[in-house]
Design an enzyme around this catalytic site. Structure first.
Site, PDB file in Angstrom:
ATOM      1  N   HIS A  58       0.790  -1.227   0.000  1.00 30.65           N
ATOM      2  CA  HIS A  58       0.000   0.000   0.000  1.00 30.65           C
ATOM      3  C   HIS A  58       0.831   1.290   0.000  1.00 30.65           C
ATOM      4  O   HIS A  58       0.255   2.377  -0.050  1.00 30.65           O
ATOM      5  CB  HIS A  58      -0.913   0.010   1.233  1.00 30.65           C
ATOM      6  CG  HIS A  58      -0.126   0.098   2.499  1.00 30.65           C
ATOM      7  ND1 HIS A  58       0.495  -0.998   3.054  1.00 30.65           N
ATOM      8  CD2 HIS A  58       0.178   1.148   3.298  1.00 30.65           C
ATOM      9  CE1 HIS A  58       1.145  -0.628   4.141  1.00 30.65           C
ATOM     10  NE2 HIS A  58       0.964   0.677   4.311  1.00 30.65           N
ATOM     11  N   HIS A  73       1.704   6.948  -0.866  1.00 35.18           N
ATOM     12  CA  HIS A  73       0.787   6.114  -0.084  1.00 35.18           C
ATOM     13  C   HIS A  73      -0.458   5.881  -0.924  1.00 35.18           C
ATOM     14  O   HIS A  73      -1.127   6.833  -1.318  1.00 35.18           O
ATOM     15  CB  HIS A  73       0.434   6.819   1.238  1.00 35.18           C
ATOM     16  CG  HIS A  73       0.072   5.878   2.327  1.00 35.18           C
ATOM     17  ND1 HIS A  73      -1.135   5.237   2.381  1.00 35.18           N
ATOM     18  CD2 HIS A  73       0.776   5.432   3.391  1.00 35.18           C
ATOM     19  CE1 HIS A  73      -1.175   4.456   3.451  1.00 35.18           C
ATOM     20  NE2 HIS A  73      -0.018   4.558   4.080  1.00 35.18           N
TER      21      HIS A  73
END
Length: 151
Positions: A58, A73
């Site tokens: 992620h 992110h």
């Protein structure tokens, strides 16, 4: 020396203050820009050339030879997905080119789990005034400059 930081995904550039997480919206980890990705499965690409310093499904950090580290992110709270729906294309320690595919993912899938798909792109360990030419609105394509770090 300045470093141009490209968008890791195609989408809508926006300010970090729009990110629904105070760690990013209050620039606690550093200044930058957020991108709301387009729908459908997408490839997140390296925002700069350098070495993959941190790699999770992620999120990832690419560090340039000049010492600038950029955090990407993919969504907010997506760590809770434990990698589900994310496909890694590199390994930690790999040297990558700007625009090289790092992670494939589906923002709509992230949203179906109740998480935001917005992507903060942050310059780590730099002062806000170190950023220039900051793009905080409008459509961007992957690789298009979001901001410049340095003089």
């Amino acid at each position: 020396m300045s470093v141009e930081v490209g968008s890791p995904v195609e989408g809508l550039a926006t300010t970090l203050t729009e990110v629904p997480d105070p760690v990013f919206s209050q620039a606690m980890v550093g200044p930058g820009v957020a991108v709301k990705p387009r729908a459908g499965r997408v490839d997140a690409v390296a925002p700069v050339a350098g070495t993959v310093a941190t790699l999770h499904p992620h999120a990832f950090v690419v560090a340039t030879g000049g010492g600038v580290a950029i955090l990407v992110h993919l969504g907010i709270d997506t760590v809770k997905l434990k990698g589900e729906g994310f496909t890694l294309h590199v390994e930690k320690g790999d040297v990558v080119a700007a625009g090289q595919k790092i992670v494939s993912w589906d923002p709509a899938e992230v949203e179906s789990h109740g998480y935001s798909s917005v992507c903060p792109v942050v310059a780590l360990d730099v002062a806000p005034e170190a950023l220039a030419d900051v793009r905080e609105d409008g459509q961007v394509v992957a690789g298009e400059t979001l901001f410049t770090v340095g003089s």
